[in-house]
Design a protein around this motif. Structure first.
Motif, PDB file in Angstrom:
ATOM      1  N   GLY A 177      -9.084  -7.827 -12.926  1.00 18.40           N
ATOM      2  CA  GLY A 177      -7.630  -7.978 -12.987  1.00 18.40           C
ATOM      3  C   GLY A 177      -7.140  -9.002 -11.981  1.00 18.40           C
ATOM      4  O   GLY A 177      -7.834  -9.297 -10.989  1.00 18.40           O
ATOM      5  N   GLU A 178      -5.986  -9.569 -12.257  1.00 15.51           N
ATOM      6  CA  GLU A 178      -5.364 -10.509 -11.325  1.00 15.51           C
ATOM      7  C   GLU A 178      -3.923 -10.110 -11.148  1.00 15.51           C
ATOM      8  O   GLU A 178      -3.299  -9.600 -12.071  1.00 15.51           O
ATOM      9  N   TRP A 179      -3.406 -10.331  -9.953  1.00 15.89           N
ATOM     10  CA  TRP A 179      -2.020  -9.976  -9.731  1.00 15.89           C
ATOM     11  C   TRP A 179      -1.347 -10.997  -8.827  1.00 15.89           C
ATOM     12  O   TRP A 179      -2.013 -11.733  -8.102  1.00 15.89           O
ATOM     13  N   THR A 180      -0.010 -11.014  -8.907  1.00 18.17           N
ATOM     14  CA  THR A 180       0.737 -12.016  -8.152  1.00 18.17           C
ATOM     15  C   THR A 180       1.194 -11.439  -6.813  1.00 18.17           C
ATOM     16  O   THR A 180       1.279 -10.218  -6.643  1.00 18.17           O
ATOM     17  N   LYS A 181       1.458 -12.339  -5.856  1.00 22.68           N
ATOM     18  CA  LYS A 181       1.952 -11.929  -4.533  1.00 22.68           C
ATOM     19  C   LYS A 181       3.209 -12.720  -4.217  1.00 22.68           C
ATOM     20  O   LYS A 181       3.187 -13.667  -3.442  1.00 22.68           O
ATOM     21  N   PRO A 182       4.316 -12.313  -4.841  1.00 21.59           N
ATOM     22  CA  PRO A 182       5.536 -13.123  -4.768  1.00 21.59           C
ATOM     23  C   PRO A 182       6.187 -13.100  -3.389  1.00 21.59           C
ATOM     24  O   PRO A 182       5.980 -12.170  -2.607  1.00 21.59           O
ATOM     25  N   ASN A 183       6.984 -14.131  -3.139  1.00 22.53           N
ATOM     26  CA  ASN A 183       7.780 -14.205  -1.907  1.00 22.53           C
ATOM     27  C   ASN A 183       9.177 -13.628  -2.073  1.00 22.53           C
ATOM     28  O   ASN A 183       9.994 -13.684  -1.145  1.00 22.53           O
ATOM     29  N   GLY A 184       9.468 -13.115  -3.262  1.00 22.80           N
ATOM     30  CA  GLY A 184      10.797 -12.562  -3.483  1.00 22.80           C
ATOM     31  C   GLY A 184      10.888 -11.930  -4.860  1.00 22.80           C
ATOM     32  O   GLY A 184       9.896 -11.829  -5.581  1.00 22.80           O
ATOM     33  N   LEU A 238      11.727 -11.956   0.132  1.00 22.82           N
ATOM     34  CA  LEU A 238      11.081 -10.832   0.817  1.00 22.82           C
ATOM     35  C   LEU A 238      10.791 -11.167   2.278  1.00 22.82           C
ATOM     36  O   LEU A 238      10.645 -10.270   3.100  1.00 22.82           O
ATOM     37  N   TYR A 239      10.702 -12.472   2.567  1.00 25.43           N
ATOM     38  CA  TYR A 239      10.266 -12.892   3.898  1.00 25.43           C
ATOM     39  C   TYR A 239      11.250 -13.887   4.498  1.00 25.43           C
ATOM     40  O   TYR A 239      11.913 -14.626   3.776  1.00 25.43           O
ATOM     41  N   ASP A 240      11.329 -13.897   5.807  1.00 23.34           N
ATOM     42  CA  ASP A 240      12.129 -14.903   6.495  1.00 23.34           C
ATOM     43  C   ASP A 240      11.418 -16.246   6.511  1.00 23.34           C
ATOM     44  O   ASP A 240      12.030 -17.308   6.385  1.00 23.34           O
ATOM     45  N   ASP A 241      10.112 -16.169   6.636  1.00 23.86           N
ATOM     46  CA  ASP A 241       9.348 -17.396   6.899  1.00 23.86           C
ATOM     47  C   ASP A 241       8.566 -17.888   5.687  1.00 23.86           C
ATOM     48  O   ASP A 241       7.921 -18.924   5.748  1.00 23.86           O
ATOM     49  N   ARG A 242       8.626 -17.142   4.605  1.00 21.93           N
ATOM     50  CA  ARG A 242       7.930 -17.588   3.376  1.00 21.93           C
ATOM     51  C   ARG A 242       8.924 -17.479   2.227  1.00 21.93           C
ATOM     52  O   ARG A 242       9.028 -16.440   1.584  1.00 21.93           O
ATOM     53  N   GLN A 243       9.704 -18.526   2.013  1.00 18.01           N
ATOM     54  CA  GLN A 243      10.724 -18.486   0.970  1.00 18.01           C
ATOM     55  C   GLN A 243      10.507 -19.612  -0.023  1.00 18.01           C
ATOM     56  O   GLN A 243      10.160 -20.729   0.355  1.00 18.01           O
ATOM     57  N   ASP A 244      10.728 -19.311  -1.281  1.00 22.96           N
ATOM     58  CA  ASP A 244      10.652 -20.355  -2.295  1.00 22.96           C
ATOM     59  C   ASP A 244      11.985 -21.093  -2.339  1.00 22.96           C
ATOM     60  O   ASP A 244      13.037 -20.529  -2.016  1.00 22.96           O
ATOM     61  N   TYR A 245      11.927 -22.349  -2.755  1.00 21.59           N
ATOM     62  CA  TYR A 245      13.122 -23.173  -2.853  1.00 21.59           C
ATOM     63  C   TYR A 245      13.200 -23.724  -4.270  1.00 21.59           C
ATOM     64  O   TYR A 245      12.197 -24.122  -4.850  1.00 21.59           O
ATOM     65  N   LEU A 246      14.408 -23.706  -4.820  1.00 22.94           N
ATOM     66  CA  LEU A 246      14.578 -24.141  -6.210  1.00 22.94           C
ATOM     67  C   LEU A 246      15.547 -25.317  -6.259  1.00 22.94           C
ATOM     68  O   LEU A 246      16.652 -25.239  -5.720  1.00 22.94           O
TER      69      LEU A 246
END
Lengths: 427, 427
Positions: free
Chosen positions: B341-348, B227-235
């Protein structure tokens, strides 16, 4: 020309000597020709290139019911593709599921589903001690490969000009509930090009199988694949006939556009009763969200309707008819009257079937191969690749350019003569 | 705002009265909004329309190795598609089979093949008394549907921010040889948007399963879906890691272009070890002559290379990022600090996961439905549709127009508040 069987040993030896000299000449030509697979040739593919322009970036990719074909949805296909393939298959659109690019894949999945989940609530086939299929012979090698892969015992049934030996089919399915299916290519059959007679289709529809989960696997691969305008075979529609006979659920009918547009990039379909469809969809919804609707739309936009498809098939016929006729002419000229082989002269489809003298097919094929001509491998038209007569050879005339085809057929005829003469001489 | 749990009964009742009045207003609006499925929106589909011009009737449809893509052949895909999807999946082209339009179909077929024929010579699963899969929860409903359809027992494993509970995974697979697989969405997981940590992937690669035919079903559906250029997950790449760990055959990795180009008209792929590929091709050659090579070529001509695909994904991100942010902003504003409630804020990926107070999810979803907002059905993220906490709700922000999405999220937050207040009041 004298029949080989009526020649004296001396005459035959002299003939053989001449033939072998010719063969040496062919070997010197370093040929690499292929008459093995039922593939369309380049010119046939070219006539469908317009399909690549049927959709473009400026157009609307919605189908009739408003569904955006670019997105998920419509498990059983877009409405207009059901109409088009329904018309092609002579079935109501409601009886149709449009699949992906391969009817072989649909047949495989149909057997696989029966193995793991059974048909309409019956015992999964993998839980049974024995499952058997009837296999009209000669037949299509990829059908037999599917049943062999699943460990299903295959029972050969002789093919006649009117279709499979129905006395045998009726008797076997009535007395053995392990027989769960039969493979059929009912029109312009692979490899003989025979079409089932009205009587054969009616007897199919009226079968009284011992197994309630017996199904006819009706692979109508060549339903509209005529070679001639004025010599066309006609096939009684099997779903309607089964319904009339009180056996509405007994048939799965398969077809595709593989030999209409592009093999491997066409669309496939299954037509069957609503009960069967319901049974199938219970599985299908777990397997996929849907097949390629954009490609379905591409096909419909290209053909518009069944008339467009029929006209298109005439172009195919114009390209491949001369190839069939060239093979037939050479076989007539080279082998006519020799009594060392018989071959079919189909009105459509993709193959000519050749029956050599018993015990000769394998040798003929390997002899042709050694001179650079690839035929379908020996016994491919029989289950387990075992032709008990070592006699049947499938000729596929469509793919090679016509000059190559003529050369290959000449060489093939020569190999038939050599192997037959050797055989008669007891060599 | 005060936490609901810290309000007095009177305060909470007053709050509930107000909320219910708001809900009535929403009901009067006759909404029909859908936040249920992970579907791209129209604008996302539009950015791939150029693909419809990537091939045309004047062009050459041969691939790099000279194969005419219009004809039969190339069971495992065209070379350049293997390179493109190899780059996308971070695997060598030799480790890849390109399939048809759906990776779900590939996963289904992979399970089906193991059922009827087993994996690399092991006993077919259908011959075993019991087959079990581990299912990280919450997870993807269509994964669970496949294993449920084949009668495979599903064992839930809790998901943490770093991935599945690896202590539990390690223990279970080591002690129970009936456990044959685990479903993983390792990056931007469905529905939480979590990505497995380096440590998690390494522990996966080093599993010591009791069953030699245990396989990790690694559905990397959102590998490049940032979703973001500067906040990406790496696997960490799992095939390489398994190889290093001496477990080269333990993983099947799946991916597709469904959420890159067109869902349902993209291409899917499987990456795995050469041993597994050999095992798979023994089956695949019976199932099909090949997948749609023209569509493979269309994708390669459109993207050219992985750089083209990466740039394309930025366009997707630009369209859907504001939608994710809108949902997150509304949830923050409406529910922040209430402790309900709780919710997630994913990067993608495609989803936001919401955990309501225990016992509230079903009621929230049905309340939203009654006011015209469709959420993914209750407990869909759990095997057998049984969420023991009745807590998890999957939010899919991509499909609706942003104004609809905001309205739907407002209503959703309202329903969360109402149902939570009722719950706390013991109503």
């Amino acid at each position: 020309m004298k029949k080989y069987s009526e020649m004296s040993k001396e005459e035959l030896k002299a003939e053989l000597e001449q033939l072998e000299a010719s063969y040496k000449e062919y070997q010197g030509m370093n040929l690499t020709l292929d008459m093995s697979r039922g593939k369309p040739c380049r010119e046939q593919l070219d006539i469908s290139m317009g399909m690549m322009d049927a959709l473009n970036s400026k157009g609307d990719l919605s189908c009739e019911d408003g569904t955006d074909c670019r997105n998920y949805g419509l498990l059983s296909g877009i409405p207009e593709a059901k109409v088009l393939l329904g018309d092609m298959m002579e079935n109501h659109p409601d009886n149709i599921i449009i699949y992906g690019n391969s009817s072989l894949n649909v047949m495989y999945d149909t057997v696989a589903r029966a193995m793991t989940h059974g048909i309409m609530g019956q015992t999964p086939w993998c839980k049974l001690d024995k499952v058997k299929f009837l296999c009209p012979v000669p037949g299509y090698d990829r059908h037999f490969a599917i049943t062999e892969y699943f460990g299903i015992e295959m029972i050969p049934v002789p093919m006649h000009k009117s279709g499979p030996d129905m006395d045998m089919v009726e008797k076997l399915v009535a007395e053995d509930d392990a027989i769960k299916g039969i493979w059929c290519v009912p029109k312009y059959s692979n490899p003989q090009g025979y079409s089932y007679s009205d009587d054969t289709v009616r007897r199919f529809a009226r079968l009284k199988p011992a197994a309630s989960d017996f199904r006819i696997f009706w692979d109508n691969a060549y339903g509209i694949h005529h070679l001639y305008d004025d010599r066309q075979d006609y096939l009684v529609e099997i779903l309607a006939e089964c319904k009339k006979a009180g056996n509405p659920d007994m048939v799965y009918k398969f077809a595709s556009t593989s030999k209409i547009t592009f093999p491997g990039s066409g669309i496939a379909a299954l037509a069957t009763s609503l009960n069967n469809l319901e049974d199938i969809k219970k599985q299908l919804k777990n397997q996929t969200i849907g097949h390629d609707k954009v490609n379905q739309l591409r096909h419909v936009r290209f053909f518009k309707d069944i008339h467009g498809m029929t006209e298109h098939m005439k172009k195919h016929a114009d390209i491949i008819r001369p190839k069939f006729e060239a093979v037939e002419e050479i076989l007539d000229k080279e082998l006519g009257g020799l009594d060392i082989g018989e071959w079919t002269k189909p009105n459509g489809g993709y193959f000519i079937s050749f029956d050599a003298l018993e015990g000769c097919a394998g040798d003929i094929i390997s002899m042709a191969k050694k001179a650079g001509v690839t035929m379908t491998e020996a016994a491919a038209t029989w289950p387990y690749h075992k032709d008990p007569h070592d006699s049947n050879i499938r000729i596929a005339p469509t793919f090679p350019p016509i000059e190559d085809l003529k050369l290959a057929t000449q060489l093939f005829a020569l190999c038939v003569k050599i192997v037959s003469a050797q055989k008669l001489l007891g060599a």
